[in-house]
Write a protein that holds these residues in place. Sequence first.
Motif, PDB file in Angstrom:
ATOM      1  N   ARG A   4       0.850  -1.190   0.000  1.00  0.00           N
ATOM      2  CA  ARG A   4       0.000   0.000   0.000  1.00  0.00           C
ATOM      3  C   ARG A   4       0.886   1.241   0.000  1.00  0.00           C
ATOM      4  NH1 ARG A   4      -3.856  -0.093   4.828  1.00  0.00           N
ATOM      5  NH2 ARG A   4      -1.935  -0.569   5.918  1.00  0.00           N
ATOM      6  N   THR A   6       2.459   4.646   1.047  1.00  0.00           N
ATOM      7  CA  THR A   6       2.597   5.256   2.364  1.00  0.00           C
ATOM      8  C   THR A   6       2.374   6.767   2.284  1.00  0.00           C
ATOM      9  OG1 THR A   6       4.992   5.440   2.065  1.00  0.00           O
ATOM     10  CG2 THR A   6       4.173   3.486   3.226  1.00  0.00           C
ATOM     11  N   LEU A   8       2.475  10.459   4.612  1.00  0.00           N
ATOM     12  CA  LEU A   8       2.785  11.259   5.785  1.00  0.00           C
ATOM     13  C   LEU A   8       1.684  12.301   5.904  1.00  0.00           C
ATOM     14  CD1 LEU A   8       4.556  12.289   8.108  1.00  0.00           C
ATOM     15  CD2 LEU A   8       5.881  13.581   6.401  1.00  0.00           C
ATOM     16  N   GLU A  25      -6.707   4.851   5.332  1.00  0.00           N
ATOM     17  CA  GLU A  25      -6.636   3.389   5.505  1.00  0.00           C
ATOM     18  C   GLU A  25      -7.748   2.697   4.718  1.00  0.00           C
ATOM     19  OE1 GLU A  25      -4.314   1.543   7.120  1.00  0.00           O
ATOM     20  OE2 GLU A  25      -3.152   3.210   7.916  1.00  0.00           O
ATOM     21  N   PHE A  29      -4.471   3.175   1.584  1.00  0.00           N
ATOM     22  CA  PHE A  29      -3.175   3.778   1.857  1.00  0.00           C
ATOM     23  C   PHE A  29      -2.720   3.371   3.257  1.00  0.00           C
ATOM     24  CE2 PHE A  29      -5.171   6.522  -1.254  1.00  0.00           C
ATOM     25  CZ  PHE A  29      -4.145   6.797  -2.141  1.00  0.00           C
ATOM     26  N   GLN A  30      -1.442   3.495   3.514  1.00  0.00           N
ATOM     27  CA  GLN A  30      -0.891   3.234   4.840  1.00  0.00           C
ATOM     28  C   GLN A  30      -0.346   4.547   5.386  1.00  0.00           C
ATOM     29  OE1 GLN A  30       2.138   0.213   5.009  1.00  0.00           O
ATOM     30  NE2 GLN A  30       2.869   0.924   6.985  1.00  0.00           N
ATOM     31  N   VAL A  31      -0.806   4.952   6.561  1.00  0.00           N
ATOM     32  CA  VAL A  31      -0.295   6.170   7.184  1.00  0.00           C
ATOM     33  C   VAL A  31       1.059   5.827   7.807  1.00  0.00           C
ATOM     34  CG1 VAL A  31      -0.683   7.947   8.915  1.00  0.00           C
ATOM     35  CG2 VAL A  31      -2.610   7.079   7.568  1.00  0.00           C
ATOM     36  N   ALA A  32       2.118   6.376   7.216  1.00  0.00           N
ATOM     37  CA  ALA A  32       3.481   6.084   7.668  1.00  0.00           C
ATOM     38  C   ALA A  32       3.832   6.892   8.898  1.00  0.00           C
ATOM     39  CB  ALA A  32       4.469   6.381   6.542  1.00  0.00           C
ATOM     40  N   LEU A  48      11.060   8.977   7.204  1.00  0.00           N
ATOM     41  CA  LEU A  48      10.148   7.939   6.716  1.00  0.00           C
ATOM     42  C   LEU A  48      10.177   7.729   5.201  1.00  0.00           C
ATOM     43  CD1 LEU A  48       7.085   8.929   8.934  1.00  0.00           C
ATOM     44  CD2 LEU A  48       8.668   7.021   9.309  1.00  0.00           C
ATOM     45  N   PRO A  50       8.085   8.746   2.812  1.00  0.00           N
ATOM     46  CA  PRO A  50       6.793   8.223   2.368  1.00  0.00           C
ATOM     47  C   PRO A  50       6.604   8.403   0.863  1.00  0.00           C
ATOM     48  CG  PRO A  50       6.508  10.394   3.298  1.00  0.00           C
ATOM     49  CD  PRO A  50       7.954  10.010   3.519  1.00  0.00           C
ATOM     50  N   ASP A  51       5.647   7.669   0.316  1.00  0.00           N
ATOM     51  CA  ASP A  51       5.325   7.803  -1.108  1.00  0.00           C
ATOM     52  C   ASP A  51       4.674   9.150  -1.391  1.00  0.00           C
ATOM     53  OD1 ASP A  51       6.180   5.159  -1.827  1.00  0.00           O
ATOM     54  OD2 ASP A  51       4.342   4.403  -0.897  1.00  0.00           O
TER      55      ASP A  51
END
Length: 122
Positions: A4, A6, A8, A25, A29-32, A48, A50-51
Amino acid sequence: MTARPTVLLCDDSRALRMLAAGQLEEAGFQVAGEAGNGHDAVSQYQALKPDLVLLDLVMPECDGRQALAKILELDPQAKVVILSSLGAQSDIEECLRLGARSYLQKPIDPDAMERVLRDALA
């Protein structure tokens, strides 16, 4: 199964971060990580990688415009989407000129957020 993307999540409102995190979520998506001000946003980005960054404009200590500039200075390929209650065309144009991929208006529409974030990642 692919990982998924990520995200921020940067906003000075803890309630908004909680709401947006749930919506992210649900959208796959994943909350980094999360940040409550621009300085934390920049340091969290560095830590992090993030993407994607979802970044509020009005935050204490270092606002979203300053954080956007610093993140893009660190990583010109960073994908940043502005999330703000400021809706003036001049605000939107300035953020896009500074390098934001897109701009989302508060309150958050979950479908619009998912569409804008997926477009920013494409």
